[in-house]
Design a protein around this motif. Structure first.
Motif, PDB file in Angstrom:
ATOM      1  N   ASN A  29      -1.064  -7.006   4.619  1.00 26.99           N
ATOM      2  CA  ASN A  29      -0.116  -5.948   4.989  1.00 26.99           C
ATOM      3  C   ASN A  29      -0.022  -4.880   3.906  1.00 26.99           C
ATOM      4  O   ASN A  29      -0.572  -5.019   2.822  1.00 26.99           O
ATOM      5  CB  ASN A  29       1.263  -6.560   5.297  1.00 26.99           C
ATOM      6  N   GLY A  30       0.666  -3.807   4.242  1.00 28.15           N
ATOM      7  CA  GLY A  30       0.931  -2.776   3.258  1.00 28.15           C
ATOM      8  C   GLY A  30      -0.118  -1.687   3.148  1.00 28.15           C
ATOM      9  O   GLY A  30       0.019  -0.787   2.330  1.00 28.15           O
ATOM     10  N   ARG A  32      -1.488   1.648   3.893  1.00 24.16           N
ATOM     11  CA  ARG A  32      -0.854   2.864   4.435  1.00 24.16           C
ATOM     12  C   ARG A  32      -1.776   4.068   4.275  1.00 24.16           C
ATOM     13  O   ARG A  32      -1.379   5.132   3.818  1.00 24.16           O
ATOM     14  CB  ARG A  32       0.494   3.125   3.739  1.00 24.16           C
ATOM     15  N   THR A  77       5.647  -5.273   8.276  1.00 21.75           N
ATOM     16  CA  THR A  77       6.463  -4.617   7.239  1.00 21.75           C
ATOM     17  C   THR A  77       6.835  -3.185   7.615  1.00 21.75           C
ATOM     18  O   THR A  77       7.812  -2.640   7.112  1.00 21.75           O
ATOM     19  CB  THR A  77       5.743  -4.618   5.868  1.00 21.75           C
ATOM     20  N   GLN A  78       6.077  -2.571   8.538  1.00 24.33           N
ATOM     21  CA  GLN A  78       6.405  -1.192   8.935  1.00 24.33           C
ATOM     22  C   GLN A  78       7.732  -1.119   9.692  1.00 24.33           C
ATOM     23  O   GLN A  78       8.358  -0.068   9.752  1.00 24.33           O
ATOM     24  CB  GLN A  78       5.294  -0.594   9.796  1.00 24.33           C
ATOM     25  N   SER A  83      11.779  -3.364   3.637  1.00 27.45           N
ATOM     26  CA  SER A  83      10.465  -3.467   3.008  1.00 27.45           C
ATOM     27  C   SER A  83      10.083  -2.164   2.332  1.00 27.45           C
ATOM     28  O   SER A  83      10.407  -1.069   2.797  1.00 27.45           O
ATOM     29  CB  SER A  83       9.416  -3.819   4.066  1.00 27.45           C
ATOM     30  N   HIS A  84       9.372  -2.319   1.265  1.00 26.95           N
ATOM     31  CA  HIS A  84       8.799  -1.179   0.548  1.00 26.95           C
ATOM     32  C   HIS A  84       7.854  -0.405   1.466  1.00 26.95           C
ATOM     33  O   HIS A  84       7.616   0.789   1.286  1.00 26.95           O
ATOM     34  CB  HIS A  84       8.053  -1.726  -0.670  1.00 26.95           C
ATOM     35  N   TYR A  85       7.316  -1.102   2.461  1.00 28.65           N
ATOM     36  CA  TYR A  85       6.308  -0.507   3.343  1.00 28.65           C
ATOM     37  C   TYR A  85       6.889  -0.011   4.661  1.00 28.65           C
ATOM     38  O   TYR A  85       6.160   0.353   5.573  1.00 28.65           O
ATOM     39  CB  TYR A  85       5.195  -1.528   3.618  1.00 28.65           C
ATOM     40  N   ASP A  87       8.168   2.088   7.645  1.00 28.87           N
ATOM     41  CA  ASP A  87       7.786   3.419   8.114  1.00 28.87           C
ATOM     42  C   ASP A  87       8.693   3.815   9.274  1.00 28.87           C
ATOM     43  O   ASP A  87       8.543   3.314  10.385  1.00 28.87           O
ATOM     44  CB  ASP A  87       6.320   3.425   8.563  1.00 28.87           C
ATOM     45  N   TRP A  97       0.728   1.005  11.812  1.00 24.88           N
ATOM     46  CA  TRP A  97      -0.067   0.311  10.792  1.00 24.88           C
ATOM     47  C   TRP A  97      -0.474  -1.076  11.254  1.00 24.88           C
ATOM     48  O   TRP A  97       0.297  -1.767  11.916  1.00 24.88           O
ATOM     49  CB  TRP A  97       0.725   0.240   9.484  1.00 24.88           C
TER      50      TRP A  97
END
Length: 153
Positions: A29-30, A32, A77-78, A83-85, A87, A97
């Motif tokens: 994941n992650g 981008r 995670t989007q 999450s830092h990821y 969107d 994603w």
DNA sequence: GCCAACGTTGGC
DNA sequence: GCCAACGTTGGC
């Protein structure tokens, strides 16, 4: 069968971390970046082999081989606001994603980036040409050459 | 920690 | 649709 190279920062997730997860592997994941996403979403197939590369660390280079164990699906995670990821422009209806799962196959004696740059047989390798891409295809010839370099060390 | 390369965003 | 500004990656 396709061949790939994936970058990971070992402080974040290393080849040992991948090995520890065994056959289940890890959801990648992650990612981008659209080019990287498209490779995963459109071209990665079950059983494809992946060169695992350590980036942004003291000893940069290829350190192992992994295998694609699950083809592309939406990166969860989007959708996660924590999450830092995350969107905000992505939705479950129209995910933006994607990720695949990869599992540890075997470790390699590290092939440093500098050695790959110096090897003229690896001219055109995207790792060198497109240095900011984190998911990239590798030709069968280049894949075999990098494994051979590892075994010669 | 610096900085080059380059992908993305947003104003026009 | 161009392109300047900005943010990020990643080697050194």
């Amino acid at each position: 069968m396709n061949y790939w190279l994936l970058k990971s920062e070992p402080d974040d997730f290393s080849i040992s971390d991948l090995k520890a997860l065994g056959k289940t592997g890890e959801g990648w994941n992650g990612v981008r970046n659209y080019q990287a996403r498209n490779f995963m979403r459109d071209d990665m197939a079950l059983g494809d082999l992946v060169l695992f590369y350590h980036s942004s660390c003291k000893a940069v280079g290829v350190v192992g081989i992994a295998k694609v164990v699950k083809t592309a699906y939406p990166d969860p995670t989007q959708f996660d606001p924590n999450s830092h990821y995350f969107d905000p422009k992505a939705s479950h209806e129209v995910p933006r994603w994607f990720q695949v799962d990869i599992a540890f196959e075997r470790a390699l004696k590290r092939v440093p980036l500098a050695a790959m740059k110096a090897n003229e047989k690896l001219a055109g390798l995207l790792l060198i040409k497109a240095s900011r891409l984190s998911v990239m295809p590798v030709s069968a010839e280049h894949f075999a050459e990098i494994v051979a370099m590892s075994e010669a060390r």
